[in-house]
Design an enzyme around this catalytic site. Structure first.
Site, PDB file in Angstrom:
ATOM      1  N   ASP A  60       0.872  -1.195   0.000  1.00 49.74           N
ATOM      2  CA  ASP A  60       0.000   0.000   0.000  1.00 49.74           C
ATOM      3  C   ASP A  60       0.900   1.232   0.000  1.00 49.74           C
ATOM      4  OD1 ASP A  60      -2.351   1.607   0.188  1.00 49.74           O
ATOM      5  OD2 ASP A  60      -2.109   1.760   2.354  1.00 49.74           O
ATOM      6  N   SER A  61       0.274   2.383  -0.113  1.00 48.11           N
ATOM      7  CA  SER A  61       1.042   3.635  -0.037  1.00 48.11           C
ATOM      8  C   SER A  61       1.531   3.892   1.389  1.00 48.11           C
ATOM      9  CB  SER A  61       0.157   4.798  -0.482  1.00 48.11           C
ATOM     10  OG  SER A  61      -0.991   4.856   0.334  1.00 48.11           O
ATOM     11  N   CYS A  92     -11.049   2.503   1.326  1.00 43.51           N
ATOM     12  CA  CYS A  92      -9.635   2.875   1.399  1.00 43.51           C
ATOM     13  C   CYS A  92      -9.076   2.196   2.649  1.00 43.51           C
ATOM     14  CB  CYS A  92      -9.481   4.390   1.500  1.00 43.51           C
ATOM     15  SG  CYS A  92      -7.782   4.909   1.863  1.00 43.51           S
ATOM     16  N   THR A  93      -7.967   1.492   2.481  1.00 41.95           N
ATOM     17  CA  THR A  93      -7.467   0.702   3.613  1.00 41.95           C
ATOM     18  C   THR A  93      -6.977   1.575   4.768  1.00 41.95           C
ATOM     19  OG1 THR A  93      -5.374   0.510   2.429  1.00 41.95           O
ATOM     20  CG2 THR A  93      -6.896  -1.359   2.290  1.00 41.95           C
ATOM     21  N   HIS A  94      -6.626   2.821   4.491  1.00 39.05           N
ATOM     22  CA  HIS A  94      -6.257   3.712   5.601  1.00 39.05           C
ATOM     23  C   HIS A  94      -7.420   3.875   6.586  1.00 39.05           C
ATOM     24  CE1 HIS A  94      -2.633   4.742   3.439  1.00 39.05           C
ATOM     25  NE2 HIS A  94      -2.262   5.534   4.428  1.00 39.05           N
ATOM     26  N   CYS A  98      -4.659  -1.724  -1.480  1.00 36.20           N
ATOM     27  CA  CYS A  98      -4.908  -0.330  -1.835  1.00 36.20           C
ATOM     28  C   CYS A  98      -6.050  -0.290  -2.848  1.00 36.20           C
ATOM     29  CB  CYS A  98      -3.636   0.279  -2.413  1.00 36.20           C
ATOM     30  SG  CYS A  98      -3.845   1.984  -2.922  1.00 36.20           S
ATOM     31  N   ASN A  99      -7.153   0.299  -2.441  1.00 34.94           N
ATOM     32  CA  ASN A  99      -8.297   0.421  -3.356  1.00 34.94           C
ATOM     33  C   ASN A  99      -7.953   1.297  -4.557  1.00 34.94           C
ATOM     34  OD1 ASN A  99     -11.128  -0.419  -1.737  1.00 34.94           O
ATOM     35  ND2 ASN A  99      -9.389   0.029  -0.432  1.00 34.94           N
ATOM     36  N   THR A 100      -7.148   2.317  -4.303  1.00 37.63           N
ATOM     37  CA  THR A 100      -6.804   3.263  -5.369  1.00 37.63           C
ATOM     38  C   THR A 100      -6.042   2.547  -6.493  1.00 37.63           C
ATOM     39  OG1 THR A 100      -6.650   4.980  -3.675  1.00 37.63           O
ATOM     40  CG2 THR A 100      -5.685   5.483  -5.818  1.00 37.63           C
ATOM     41  N   TYR A 141      -1.666   8.304  -2.509  1.00 41.58           N
ATOM     42  CA  TYR A 141      -1.928   7.784  -3.851  1.00 41.58           C
ATOM     43  C   TYR A 141      -3.288   8.275  -4.366  1.00 41.58           C
ATOM     44  CZ  TYR A 141       1.817   4.252  -4.340  1.00 41.58           C
ATOM     45  OH  TYR A 141       3.010   3.604  -4.514  1.00 41.58           O
ATOM     46  N   GLY A 142      -4.153   8.625  -3.409  1.00 39.25           N
ATOM     47  CA  GLY A 142      -5.556   8.859  -3.742  1.00 39.25           C
ATOM     48  C   GLY A 142      -5.877  10.038  -4.628  1.00 39.25           C
TER      49      GLY A 142
HETATM   50  N1  DGL Z   1      -4.849   3.082   1.309  1.00 40.13           N
HETATM   51  C1  DGL Z   1      -5.018   3.381  -0.056  1.00 40.13           C
HETATM   52  C2  DGL Z   1      -6.370   3.005  -0.609  1.00 40.13           C
HETATM   53  O1  DGL Z   1      -6.921   2.011  -0.171  1.00 40.13           O
HETATM   54  C3  DGL Z   1      -4.450   4.681  -0.579  1.00 40.13           C
HETATM   55  C4  DGL Z   1      -4.563   5.904   0.254  1.00 40.13           C
HETATM   56  C5  DGL Z   1      -3.757   7.060  -0.305  1.00 40.13           C
HETATM   57  O2  DGL Z   1      -2.536   6.901  -0.429  1.00 40.13           O
HETATM   58  O3  DGL Z   1      -4.356   8.083  -0.624  1.00 40.13           O
HETATM   59  O4  DGL Z   1      -6.881   3.619  -1.502  1.00 40.13           O
END
Ligand code: DGL
Length: 223
Positions: A8-9, A177-179, A71-73, A40-41
């Site tokens: 992930d990011s 988003c996993t965050h 990472c969903n993105t 990444y988003g």
């Molecule tokens: N955790 C990531 C996701 O699921 C990316 C978050 C990010 O870097 O903006 O999209």
């Protein structure tokens, strides 16, 4: 030892890695976070592809037999291109629009995700395929991955978004988003039983088990 790569990011990957370690304590989880390029988003698919390809290559070189793109993105924008480039199975994580739509009783669901995920072709496809008769609310969470990464959680902003979607009758909140897995309990507490919060860690673990089973590694090594 079996090695599973997680990428992930930033700390979204750690949340997923922890869940995998808990479910499969005998496998080694190798986590890569691209904190240097976070978030990444708000990045384009082309930019993401340049950043992610070399990191996945490293995970393969380090012996991972399956990689979770936590990472969903990344999943919703470039997973197909990545699959074409990598020799091991890639498990993606994307907003759970299908189960959310099936579960909703009010016909209204909320998706909390990054701008790039919400603007992706894959997300549009998920909505077209699985949420034709469902209203989807997508509140602005554009600063949230940074907020979580930095450990500066703005509780009021989170409470407001949850309140807004509840007022619009959403009974399912999808963490896209996993965050946001790190603030799942907070979101759940603001939802106060009026909405179910969904995120894909458990289905991903099931998918890992399936892949390991298919290659009969799990049986041989008694995992
Ligand atoms: N955790 C990531 C996701 O699921 C990316 C978050 C990010 O870097 O903006 O999209």
């Amino acid at each position: 030892m079996i090695k599973i790569g997680v990428f992930d990011s930033g700390v979204g990957g750690l949340s997923v890695a922890n869940a995998i370690k808990k479910a499969l304590p005998k496998v080694e989880v190798i986590l890569k976070e691209d904190k240097e390029n976070l978030p990444y988003g708000n990045k384009t698919p082309e930019h993401l592809l340049r950043l992610v390809k070399p990191i996945l290559k490293e995970l393969v070189e380090e012996g991972c037999c399956v990689i979770v793109v936590a990472c969903n993105t990344v999943t919703t924008t470039i997973i197909n291109e990545l699959r074409g480039n990598i020799s091991v199975p890639l498990i993606g994580m994307e907003p759970m629009v299908k189960p959310a739509s099936a579960l909703s009783k009010t016909g209204v669901i909320a998706v909390f995700a990054t701008p790039t995920t919400l603007g992706s072709k894959r997300y549009a496809e998920l909505k077209r395929l699985y949420a034709k008769n469902v209203e989807i609310i997508e509140p602005d969470c554009s600063t949230w991955s940074w907020m979580v990464e930095d450990n500066r959680v703005d509780k009021e902003a989170i409470r407001k978004n949850v309140q807004t979607v509840l007022e619009e009758r959403a009974d399912i909140i999808v963490l896209g988003c996993t965050h946001y897995h790190w603030i799942e309990d907070l979101i759940q507490s603001y939802a106060a039983g009026k909405a179910i919060v969904l995120q894909p860690e458990q289905p991903v673990i099931q998918q890992i088990k399936k892949i390991l089973n298919t290659s009969s590694i799990i049986k041989q090594r008694n995992l």
